[in-house]
Motif scaffolding. Structure first.
Motif, PDB file in Angstrom:
ATOM      1  N   LYS A 104       0.806  -1.219   0.000  1.00 38.09           N
ATOM      2  CA  LYS A 104       0.000   0.000   0.000  1.00 38.09           C
ATOM      3  C   LYS A 104       0.840   1.271   0.000  1.00 38.09           C
ATOM      4  CE  LYS A 104      -3.883  -2.324   2.218  1.00 38.09           C
ATOM      5  NZ  LYS A 104      -4.790  -2.376   3.398  1.00 38.09           N
ATOM      6  N   GLU A 105       2.061   1.172   0.496  1.00 39.18           N
ATOM      7  CA  GLU A 105       2.961   2.329   0.506  1.00 39.18           C
ATOM      8  C   GLU A 105       4.306   1.919  -0.072  1.00 39.18           C
ATOM      9  OE1 GLU A 105       2.889   4.743   4.235  1.00 39.18           O
ATOM     10  OE2 GLU A 105       1.680   3.068   4.976  1.00 39.18           O
ATOM     11  N   ASN A 107       7.500   1.678   0.484  1.00 39.25           N
ATOM     12  CA  ASN A 107       8.463   1.790   1.578  1.00 39.25           C
ATOM     13  C   ASN A 107       9.736   0.975   1.369  1.00 39.25           C
ATOM     14  OD1 ASN A 107       7.014   3.603   3.153  1.00 39.25           O
ATOM     15  ND2 ASN A 107       5.844   1.988   4.170  1.00 39.25           N
TER      16      ASN A 107
END
Length: 295
Positions: A104-105, A107
C-alpha cells in the motif's frame, strides 16, 4: 530440510525511470521483444521448481494480473486459427498458481517482502527481482536452491561488477571463498563511492529462511529512507550464516533505460528470425551517424 516451493516477486515499484511509458503501464509489463520482462522472471521460477508464486503489486499494476490470467477468448481464436505454437506461449503464462498482495505504501524492497509474510509462513522461500533477467544453461534460481540444499542456510546470488558501479548495488564483504561460494562477513546496501569492500554485487536472486521476517518486522529504514532487504539479511547474518553464490549465467539489467535498450538488442540478435534484419538496420544507423559526422 524443507523444500523451496514458494517465491516472491516484488512488482510494486513506480517505474519512474521509464516515465511517461509507465504512467499507465507497469514497468514489469514493458516487453523485451515479444515477452514482458516479468514473464522472464516467472519462467525462471517455474523452471526452478517453484510451485507457488506471490507477486507484490501496487496501484496501477492490474495489467500484471491480467497477463497471468486465462484469456479464454484469445485462446479460442488462436486454436480456431490453428496457431498452436502461439497458443502454447499464451497458455504458458497461466500455468502456475500466482497469488497477489498489494504494497500500500512504497516503503522499499524490504517492506515489499515483509508484505508476503503470511503467504510464506514458516517456510524457506525464494525472492526474484524483476530488474534482473538471467540467461543461463541452468536457471539461476535453481543453482541457488541446490546450494541451499547443501548448506541448509540462506544464500544470495552475486556477480562481479565494475568498481565504478558498486555504489548502485548491495555489496558483500566476505571472509572465505570456496569456489563460487562465499562466507559473508557483511552485506552493505549501496556503499558510498570508493568504500565498497569488494566488487561482488547482489543480483536480485535470494533463498531466504523465514527468520528474515523477524528483522523486517522492525521496519528500520536504511539507504534512501526505505526499508532495505539487504539490511535485514545482514542482521540475520549476525545470528546465523548467510552465504553468497557467484552464479553461472549472463545477467541483463532491465531496470534502467540503457540496460533495457541494450538487452532488447541483444535478445533480438539471439533470435533467428530477427538477427539478420536487426544487424542490417544497425549497420544502416551506424553508417548514417558516420556520414553525419563527416558532413
Amino acid at each position: 530440510m524443507r523444500k523451496i516451493t514458494k517465491a516472491v516477486i516484488p512488482a510494486a515499484g513506480l517505474g519512474t525511470r521509464f516515465l511517461p511509458a509507465t504512467k499507465a503501464m507497469p514497468k514489469e509489463m514493458l516487453p523485451i521483444i515479444d515477452k514482458p520482462t516479468i514473464q522472464y522472471i516467472v519462467d525462471e521460477a517455474i523452471e526452478s521448481g517453484i510451485e507457488d508464486l506471490i507477486i507484490v503489486t501496487g496501484k496501477g499494476k492490474r495489467a500484471i494480473e491480467d497477463h497471468f490470467d486465462n484469456a479464454f477468448e484469445l485462446e479460442y481464436r488462436l486454436m480456431d486459427k490453428e496457431k498452436l505454437e502461439l497458443l502454447t506461449e499464451v497458455q504458458r503464462s497461466s500455468s502456475i498458481d500466482i497469488h497477489y498482495i498489494r504494497q500500500k505504501e512504497p516503503n522499499g524492497l524490504g517492506h515489499a517482502i515483509w508484505c508476503a509474510r503470511r503467504f510464506i509462513g514458516d517456510e524457506p522461500f525464494a525472492v526474484l527481482l524483476g530488474d534482473d533477467i538471467v540467461v543461463s544453461e541452468e536457471p539461476c534460481l535453481k543453482q541457488l536452491i541446490q546450494f541451499y540444499e547443501q548448506m541448509n542456510a540462506s544464500i544470495v546470488g552475486i556477480q562481479p561488477v565494475k568498481e565504478s558501479e558498486t555504489h548502485r548495488y548491495g555489496i558483500i564483504d566476505y571472509t572465505e571463498q570456496m569456489g563460487r561460494l562465499y562466507r559473508v562477513n557483511k552485506f552493505i546496501e549501496k556503499p558510498t563511492k570508493g568504500t565498497a569492500p569488494s566488487n561482488l554485487a547482489i543480483m536480485g536472486r535470494y533463498i531466504l529462511e523465514p527468520e528474515v521476517f523477524d528483522f523486517l518486522e522492525q521496519q528500520e529504514k536504511g539507504a534512501g529512507g526505505e526499508i532495505q532487504l539487504t539490511d535485514a539479511i545482514q542482521r540475520m547474518n549476525e545470528v546465523r550464516p548467510v552465504y553468497a553464490y557467484n552464479f553461472h549465467g549472463t545477467r541483463y539489467d532491465v531496470g534502467e533505460k540503457l540496460g533495457f535498450i541494450l538487452t532488447t538488442i541483444q535478445f533480438a540478435l539471439q533470435n533467428d528470425e530477427l538477427r539478420t534484419p536487426v544487424l542490417s538496420g544497425l549497420k544502416e544507423i551506424l553508417q548514417e551517424e558516420k556520414m553525419l559526422k563527416i558532413v
